[in-house]
Motif scaffolding. Structure first.
Motif, PDB file in Angstrom:
ATOM      1  N   TYR A  96      95.923 -47.133  -2.645  1.00  0.00           N
ATOM      2  CA  TYR A  96      95.264 -45.807  -1.941  1.00  0.00           C
ATOM      3  C   TYR A  96      96.158 -45.369  -1.130  1.00  0.00           C
ATOM      4  O   TYR A  96      96.682 -45.857   0.193  1.00  0.00           O
ATOM      5  CB  TYR A  96      93.852 -46.442  -1.430  1.00  0.00           C
ATOM      6  CG  TYR A  96      93.240 -47.377  -2.414  1.00  0.00           C
ATOM      7  CD1 TYR A  96      92.070 -46.277  -3.313  1.00  0.00           C
ATOM      8  CD2 TYR A  96      92.906 -48.996  -2.111  1.00  0.00           C
ATOM      9  CE1 TYR A  96      91.742 -47.068  -4.341  1.00  0.00           C
ATOM     10  CE2 TYR A  96      92.571 -49.731  -3.387  1.00  0.00           C
ATOM     11  CZ  TYR A  96      91.600 -48.312  -4.160  1.00  0.00           C
ATOM     12  OH  TYR A  96      91.472 -49.371  -5.413  1.00  0.00           O
ATOM     13  N   LEU A  98      95.754 -43.298   2.074  1.00  0.00           N
ATOM     14  CA  LEU A  98      95.394 -42.656   3.320  1.00  0.00           C
ATOM     15  C   LEU A  98      95.629 -42.489   4.564  1.00  0.00           C
ATOM     16  O   LEU A  98      96.706 -42.735   4.986  1.00  0.00           O
ATOM     17  CB  LEU A  98      94.392 -44.573   3.970  1.00  0.00           C
ATOM     18  CG  LEU A  98      93.393 -44.531   3.097  1.00  0.00           C
ATOM     19  CD1 LEU A  98      92.548 -45.912   3.313  1.00  0.00           C
ATOM     20  CD2 LEU A  98      92.553 -43.224   1.584  1.00  0.00           C
ATOM     21  N   ASP A  99      94.846 -41.417   4.920  1.00  0.00           N
ATOM     22  CA  ASP A  99      96.057 -40.317   6.241  1.00  0.00           C
ATOM     23  C   ASP A  99      94.793 -40.990   7.187  1.00  0.00           C
ATOM     24  O   ASP A  99      93.764 -41.658   7.007  1.00  0.00           O
ATOM     25  CB  ASP A  99      95.983 -38.795   6.594  1.00  0.00           C
ATOM     26  CG  ASP A  99      96.656 -38.860   5.356  1.00  0.00           C
ATOM     27  OD1 ASP A  99      98.029 -38.661   4.895  1.00  0.00           O
ATOM     28  OD2 ASP A  99      96.708 -37.166   4.344  1.00  0.00           O
ATOM     29  N   LYS A 102      91.241 -41.642   7.809  1.00  0.00           N
ATOM     30  CA  LYS A 102      90.082 -41.911   6.980  1.00  0.00           C
ATOM     31  C   LYS A 102      89.914 -43.125   6.291  1.00  0.00           C
ATOM     32  O   LYS A 102      90.230 -44.052   7.004  1.00  0.00           O
ATOM     33  CB  LYS A 102      91.312 -41.279   5.516  1.00  0.00           C
ATOM     34  CG  LYS A 102      91.740 -40.304   5.161  1.00  0.00           C
ATOM     35  CD  LYS A 102      90.545 -39.026   5.010  1.00  0.00           C
ATOM     36  CE  LYS A 102      90.908 -37.480   4.832  1.00  0.00           C
ATOM     37  NZ  LYS A 102      90.188 -36.301   4.785  1.00  0.00           N
ATOM     38  N   LYS A 103      89.062 -43.340   5.582  1.00  0.00           N
ATOM     39  CA  LYS A 103      88.360 -44.986   5.178  1.00  0.00           C
ATOM     40  C   LYS A 103      88.075 -45.656   3.347  1.00  0.00           C
ATOM     41  O   LYS A 103      87.954 -44.473   2.956  1.00  0.00           O
ATOM     42  CB  LYS A 103      87.107 -44.638   6.057  1.00  0.00           C
ATOM     43  CG  LYS A 103      86.680 -46.310   5.655  1.00  0.00           C
ATOM     44  CD  LYS A 103      84.756 -46.223   6.362  1.00  0.00           C
ATOM     45  CE  LYS A 103      85.378 -45.339   8.397  1.00  0.00           C
ATOM     46  NZ  LYS A 103      84.038 -45.520   8.617  1.00  0.00           N
ATOM     47  N   LYS A 104      88.154 -46.578   3.404  1.00  0.00           N
ATOM     48  CA  LYS A 104      87.930 -47.130   2.515  1.00  0.00           C
ATOM     49  C   LYS A 104      87.403 -48.090   2.212  1.00  0.00           C
ATOM     50  O   LYS A 104      88.099 -49.522   3.178  1.00  0.00           O
ATOM     51  CB  LYS A 104      89.608 -47.421   0.997  1.00  0.00           C
ATOM     52  CG  LYS A 104      89.592 -48.055  -0.208  1.00  0.00           C
ATOM     53  CD  LYS A 104      89.439 -46.525  -0.288  1.00  0.00           C
ATOM     54  CE  LYS A 104      89.253 -47.564  -2.541  1.00  0.00           C
ATOM     55  NZ  LYS A 104      88.230 -46.408  -3.333  1.00  0.00           N
ATOM     56  N   GLU A 116      89.664 -48.399   8.126  1.00  0.00           N
ATOM     57  CA  GLU A 116      90.076 -47.019   8.696  1.00  0.00           C
ATOM     58  C   GLU A 116      91.087 -46.719   8.933  1.00  0.00           C
ATOM     59  O   GLU A 116      91.623 -48.084  10.007  1.00  0.00           O
ATOM     60  CB  GLU A 116      88.773 -46.966   9.510  1.00  0.00           C
ATOM     61  CG  GLU A 116      88.560 -45.731  10.031  1.00  0.00           C
ATOM     62  CD  GLU A 116      87.795 -45.578  11.369  1.00  0.00           C
ATOM     63  OE1 GLU A 116      86.865 -44.494  11.852  1.00  0.00           O
ATOM     64  OE2 GLU A 116      86.680 -45.887  11.376  1.00  0.00           O
ATOM     65  N   ASN A 136     100.676 -45.667  10.340  1.00  0.00           N
ATOM     66  CA  ASN A 136      99.299 -45.880  10.709  1.00  0.00           C
ATOM     67  C   ASN A 136      98.719 -47.071  11.177  1.00  0.00           C
ATOM     68  O   ASN A 136      99.544 -47.948  10.995  1.00  0.00           O
ATOM     69  CB  ASN A 136      98.383 -46.076   8.413  1.00  0.00           C
ATOM     70  CG  ASN A 136      98.341 -45.402   8.198  1.00  0.00           C
ATOM     71  OD1 ASN A 136      98.857 -43.853   8.685  1.00  0.00           O
ATOM     72  ND2 ASN A 136      97.819 -44.966   6.692  1.00  0.00           N
TER      73      ASN A 136
END
Length: 240
Positions: A96, A98-99, A102-104, A116, A136
Motif C-alpha cells: 500500500y 500511502l501519502d 492517508k489511512k489503511k 495513519e 512518512n
C-alpha cells in the motif's frame, strides 16, 4: 496486550505482539565504506514472522534493495511510492503506497491494525516547508480481540513541527518511537533531523506513556549522544 520491542540497527526495529506476529520498520543492509554503524544481519531470526512493514522513506539507513529481499511473501507493506523501485519482485505481498494523512485498516491474525500516515518536516524549524514525497511518519493503532488498544507514534525522520501535533493531539499515545539525529541543533540552521530539544517538545505535548529513542548513526556519534540521553542498543529488547 503484551508488546516487545527490539532494535535491529540503523532505523530498523520490530514490535512483537503477544508472541503471535511482528510489526517492523525500515529494513536496510547497505554498508557504507568506512562506516561504524552496527546492525543485525539479514540472516537473523529477528526477521521471521514479520507480517507488517512500515517503511518511512527510501534512503541508505531506511530502505534498500537488500532490505526488500528479507520481506516475507505474505507480509503487508505500507510505504511511499518512491520505495516501489525495490518492491517490484514482491508479487504476493500486499503493498500500500500511502501519502500524508492517508489511512489503511488491516486485519492480522485477529488483530485490527489501523495505520495513519503522519507528515514529516525537514529543514530547520517552525518556519520550514514540508518535504512531500520524501518521508512518512506513522500513527499505529493495534486493537486486540478483547478491544484493548495500543497507539504508537513513529516519528520517522522529522523535526518538531506544530502541524504534526495538530494531527496527534487528540489521541492518547502509549508509545513514542522517535528518531534522533543531532546533539546540537537550531530552529534556523537548516539541520534536517530531530535534536534533544525537539524530542522534549514531542514528549511535553504528546505525553506518551513510553519513549523509545532510535539513533541510526555510528558508534562514535552514539557514545557522544549517550552523555545526554539513554539510547536503546542494537539487539536490545524491551517490554513496552
Amino acid at each position: 496486550m503484551e508488546l516487545k520491542f527490539k532494535f535491529l540497527g540503523k532505523s530498523c526495529w520490530y514490535i512483537d505482539i503477544d508472541k503471535k506476529f511482528k510489526i517492523a520498520s525500515n529494513p536496510s543492509f547497505d554498508e557504507k565504506k568506512g562506516s561504524d554503524i552496527k546492525f543485525i544481519q539479514a540472516t537473523d531470526e529477528s526477521f521471521k514472522n514479520i507480517k507488517l512493514w512500515l517503511i518511512t522513506e527510501c534512503s541508505q539507513n531506511n530502505f534498500d534493495a537488500e532490505g526488500a529481499k528479507i520481506i516475507e511473501d505474505d507480509a503487508k507493506i505500507i510505504t511511499r511510492k518512491e520505495c516501489g523501485q525495490f518492491l517490484r519482485d514482491k508479487k504476493n505481498a500486499n503493498i500500500y503506497y500511502l501519502d500524508w494523512f492517508k489511512k489503511k485498516e488491516l486485519e492480522i491474525k485477529g488483530y485490527r491494525i489501523i495505520v495513519e500516515v503522519i507528515p514529516t518536516y525537514k529543514g530547520g524549524g517552525f518556519l520550514s516547508n514540508p518535504v512531500q514525497g520524501k518521508a512518512n511518519g506513522y500513527l499505529l493503532t493495534i486493537i486486540d480481540k478483547e478491544g484493548k488498544i495500543k497507539r504508537i507514534y513513529i516519528t520517522g525522520n522529522t523535526i518538531y513541527q506544530e502541524n504534526i501535533i495538530k494531527t496527534l493531539i487528540y489521541y492518547p499515545i502509549n508509545i513514542l518511537i522517535a528518531n534522533i539525529g543531532h546533539i546540537k541543533n537550531s530552529y534556523f540552521t537548516g539541520e534536517k533531523t530531530m535534536d534533544l530539544v525537539m524530542l522534549n517538545s514531542f514528549i511535553r505535548t504528546l505525553n506518551p506513556e513510553e519513549i523509545i529513542t532510535i539513533f541510526p548513526k555510528g558508534e562514535n556519534a552514539r557514545k557522544e549522544l549517550k552523555k545526554y540521553i539513554d539510547l536503546i542498543e542494537v539487539g536490545e529488547e524491551k517490554e513496552i
